[in-house]
Design a protein around this motif. Structure first.
Motif, PDB file in Angstrom:
ATOM      1  N   TYR A  68    -102.181  52.204 -71.802  1.00 27.18           N
ATOM      2  CA  TYR A  68    -101.514  51.041 -71.213  1.00 27.18           C
ATOM      3  C   TYR A  68    -102.411  50.385 -70.154  1.00 27.18           C
ATOM      4  O   TYR A  68    -102.543  49.170 -70.108  1.00 27.18           O
ATOM      5  CB  TYR A  68    -100.189  51.507 -70.605  1.00 27.18           C
ATOM      6  CG  TYR A  68     -99.495  50.513 -69.718  1.00 27.18           C
ATOM      7  CD1 TYR A  68     -98.757  49.478 -70.265  1.00 27.18           C
ATOM      8  CD2 TYR A  68     -99.547  50.642 -68.338  1.00 27.18           C
ATOM      9  CE1 TYR A  68     -98.092  48.574 -69.445  1.00 27.18           C
ATOM     10  CE2 TYR A  68     -98.891  49.740 -67.514  1.00 27.18           C
ATOM     11  CZ  TYR A  68     -98.168  48.712 -68.070  1.00 27.18           C
ATOM     12  OH  TYR A  68     -97.519  47.825 -67.261  1.00 27.18           O
ATOM     13  N   ARG A  77     -97.310  48.463 -74.365  1.00 30.93           N
ATOM     14  CA  ARG A  77     -96.195  48.302 -73.428  1.00 30.93           C
ATOM     15  C   ARG A  77     -95.486  49.633 -73.230  1.00 30.93           C
ATOM     16  O   ARG A  77     -95.419  50.455 -74.143  1.00 30.93           O
ATOM     17  CB  ARG A  77     -95.192  47.288 -73.972  1.00 30.93           C
ATOM     18  CG  ARG A  77     -95.816  46.013 -74.474  1.00 30.93           C
ATOM     19  CD  ARG A  77     -95.757  44.917 -73.447  1.00 30.93           C
ATOM     20  NE  ARG A  77     -96.540  43.769 -73.830  1.00 30.93           N
ATOM     21  CZ  ARG A  77     -96.148  42.803 -74.638  1.00 30.93           C
ATOM     22  NH1 ARG A  77     -94.973  42.854 -75.200  1.00 30.93           N
ATOM     23  NH2 ARG A  77     -96.954  41.786 -74.888  1.00 30.93           N
ATOM     24  N   ASP A  94     -97.841  46.204 -79.295  1.00 32.16           N
ATOM     25  CA  ASP A  94     -97.388  44.912 -79.791  1.00 32.16           C
ATOM     26  C   ASP A  94     -98.420  44.450 -80.824  1.00 32.16           C
ATOM     27  O   ASP A  94     -99.454  43.883 -80.480  1.00 32.16           O
ATOM     28  CB  ASP A  94     -97.279  43.919 -78.641  1.00 32.16           C
ATOM     29  CG  ASP A  94     -96.699  42.586 -79.077  1.00 32.16           C
ATOM     30  OD1 ASP A  94     -96.578  42.346 -80.296  1.00 32.16           O
ATOM     31  OD2 ASP A  94     -96.374  41.779 -78.192  1.00 32.16           O
TER      32      ASP A  94
END
Length: 122
Positions: A68, A77, A94
């Motif tokens: 991250y 995320r 994502d």
């Protein structure tokens, strides 16, 4: 009357320009004068040029969040994973914006991320 100082700045000092967050398109003339633009550079979905994608093994993910922190495009995320449920990782990718660079895999010390060819993913 004597000139007043405001917060240590003399009243006759030149005006200081404080950059503010810009909501407009990245106009080169504007960008040269300010660095205050929203984070993230990718604004359109992946157009199909990615060759490999990261796949997270939830059982191996320890929620250290290194992937991250190091993702250059902010495509990883945090999730609100249930600590009892080991089928859900603490992070997700994502895929609309992931470019498949593999930095997340390189920084994962627990080997929880595999880079899988797009041709092998359903």
């Amino acid at each position: 009357m004597e000139e007043m100082e405001t917060y240590g700045v003399p009243a006759n000092a030149p005006a200081i320009r404080i950059p503010t967050l810009q909501d407009t398109q990245l106009d080169p003339m504007q960008f040269a004068q300010s660095t205050c633009f929203p984070a993230g550079h990718l604004v359109t979905k992946n157009a199909g040029w990615r060759q490999v994608r990261p796949v997270i093994d939830p059982a191996a993910c320890t929620a250290c969040l290194q992937c991250y922190l190091y993702c250059p495009d902010g495509t990883i995320r945090k999730t609100h994973a249930d600590p009892v449920d080991s089928t859900q990782a603490a992070v997700f990718v994502d895929l609309d914006f992931c470019k498949g660079c593999g930095i997340c895999k390189r920084v994962c010390k627990f080997d929880a991320i595999k880079m899988v060819p797009e041709s092998e993913v359903d």
